[in-house]
Design an enzyme around this catalytic site. Structure first.
Site, short mmCIF file in Angstrom:
data_model
loop_
_atom_site.label_atom_id
_atom_site.label_comp_id
_atom_site.label_asym_id
_atom_site.label_seq_id
_atom_site.Cartn_x
_atom_site.Cartn_y
_atom_site.Cartn_z
N HIS A 190 -4.06 7.32 -0.47
CA HIS A 190 -3.60 6.77 -1.75
C HIS A 190 -4.00 7.71 -2.87
CE1 HIS A 190 -2.48 3.05 0.14
NE2 HIS A 190 -3.62 3.11 0.80
N ASN A 232 1.25 7.38 2.93
CA ASN A 232 0.98 6.60 1.73
C ASN A 232 2.05 5.54 1.71
OD1 ASN A 232 0.66 5.43 -0.76
ND2 ASN A 232 0.37 7.36 -1.85
N SER A 242 -4.45 6.65 -6.01
CA SER A 242 -5.41 5.90 -6.83
C SER A 242 -6.50 5.29 -5.93
CB SER A 242 -4.69 4.79 -7.59
OG SER A 242 -4.17 3.82 -6.69
N ASP A 276 1.83 -2.68 12.86
CA ASP A 276 2.20 -2.71 14.28
C ASP A 276 2.78 -1.39 14.73
OD1 ASP A 276 1.32 -5.29 14.58
OD2 ASP A 276 3.31 -6.22 14.62
N GLU A 321 -4.34 7.12 6.49
CA GLU A 321 -3.82 6.44 5.29
C GLU A 321 -4.33 7.16 4.04
OE1 GLU A 321 -5.80 2.68 4.83
OE2 GLU A 321 -4.50 2.05 3.17
N PRO A 375 7.38 3.42 -0.91
CA PRO A 375 8.13 2.98 -2.08
C PRO A 375 7.49 3.38 -3.42
CG PRO A 375 7.11 1.12 -0.95
CD PRO A 375 6.97 2.30 -0.05
N ASN A 376 8.37 3.82 -4.29
CA ASN A 376 8.06 4.15 -5.69
C ASN A 376 7.33 5.48 -5.88
OD1 ASN A 376 9.21 1.71 -6.85
ND2 ASN A 376 7.52 0.66 -5.82
N HIS A 403 -0.40 -3.23 1.44
CA HIS A 403 -1.15 -4.46 1.22
C HIS A 403 -0.58 -5.66 1.95
CE1 HIS A 403 -2.91 -1.83 -1.71
NE2 HIS A 403 -1.76 -1.73 -2.38
N TYR A 458 -1.60 7.40 -11.35
CA TYR A 458 -0.96 8.30 -10.37
C TYR A 458 -0.79 9.73 -10.88
CZ TYR A 458 0.09 3.66 -8.54
OH TYR A 458 -0.02 2.37 -8.09
N ARG A 500 -4.62 -5.16 -4.37
CA ARG A 500 -4.60 -3.78 -3.85
C ARG A 500 -5.86 -3.44 -3.05
NH1 ARG A 500 -0.24 -1.39 -6.68
NH2 ARG A 500 -0.07 -2.27 -8.76
N ARG A 517 5.72 6.89 -13.53
CA ARG A 517 5.15 5.54 -13.55
C ARG A 517 3.64 5.60 -13.61
NH1 ARG A 517 4.11 2.44 -7.95
NH2 ARG A 517 3.55 4.25 -6.73
N ALA A 533 2.97 0.00 -1.91
CA ALA A 533 2.59 -1.41 -1.92
C ALA A 533 2.70 -2.07 -0.54
CB ALA A 533 3.44 -2.18 -2.93
N ARG A 583 -9.01 -1.43 -8.23
CA ARG A 583 -7.87 -1.93 -9.00
C ARG A 583 -7.70 -3.44 -8.81
NH1 ARG A 583 -2.79 1.72 -8.14
NH2 ARG A 583 -2.14 0.49 -9.97
C1 DQA Z 1 -0.64 3.66 -3.99
C2 DQA Z 1 -1.44 2.39 -4.31
C3 DQA Z 1 -0.60 1.16 -4.06
O1 DQA Z 1 -1.34 -0.01 -4.38
C4 DQA Z 1 0.64 1.19 -4.92
O2 DQA Z 1 1.46 0.07 -4.64
C5 DQA Z 1 1.41 2.46 -4.80
C6 DQA Z 1 0.66 3.72 -4.77
C7 DQA Z 1 -1.44 4.93 -4.35
O3 DQA Z 1 -1.05 6.00 -3.89
O4 DQA Z 1 -2.41 4.87 -5.09
O5 DQA Z 1 2.62 2.47 -4.81
O6 DQA Z 1 -0.37 3.70 -2.61
#
Ligand code: DQA
Length: 144
Positions: free
Chosen positions: A100, A74, A102, A87, A98, A9-10, A80, A22, A111, A17, A77, A107
């Site tokens: 990220h 990735n 950031s 699962d 995994e 997401p996002n 978390h 990012y 997070r 953003r 959110a 942070r």
């Molecule tokens: C993220 C870190 C997450 O905490 C955040 O919610 C994101 C991006 C990152 O790539 O740094 O959406 O996964």
């Protein structure tokens, strides 16, 4: 070797953003970077998808177990708090890494915990788009 990269997401709004966390490059540039780094390894084919929906991430993980050698995720959110994604990663036999953009450990408190981390082979955070390159190299090393 084929790798599925799942962006949650996002991440489609990368570049717009919170550029301090990012970066200022847009999502399409990130996708092209990931694909070009995969191509540089030589024997890695890579598909990159993005979804804002938890269930779709789970469906993609399930499908990947029969179609891909490994997954880079990735989870945004969901990282978390999604025990459902944890699962799903546990349920599939292929390695999952995994990533990220950031440094989640530097942070906000919420997070700093990744509930998906224990189900993953390893985690890479804090290097911007280079986190994905490092994950591709790591996955190639595990699978080769
Ligand atoms: C993220 C870190 C997450 O905490 C955040 O919610 C994101 C991006 C990152 O790539 O740094 O959406 O996964």
């Amino acid at each position: 070797m084929n790798v599925l990269v799942i962006n949650g997401p996002n991440l489609n709004l990368t570049g717009e953003r919170n550029p301090a966390q990012y970066g200022s490059e847009n999502y399409q540039t990130l996708v092209e970077y990931i694909k070009s780094e995969a191509a540089k390894i030589g024997y890695v084919e890579c598909e990159v998808i993005q979804t804002n929906h938890e269930g779709e991430i789970i469906d993609k993980l399930h499908a990947a177990r029969n179609e891909f050698s490994g997954v880079i995720i990735n989870a945004g959110a969901y990282t978390h708090y999604s025990y459902a994604i944890t699962d799903a990663i546990e349920a599939i036999k292929i390695p999952v890494i995994e990533v990220h953009l950031s440094n989640i450990h530097a942070r906000e408190e919420f997070r700093r915990k990744s509930v998906i981390a224990p189900a993953c082979k390893g985690s890479i955070a804090g290097f911007g788009k280079v986190s994905y390159k490092a994950a591709l190299v790591a996955l190639a090393g595990i699978i080769a």
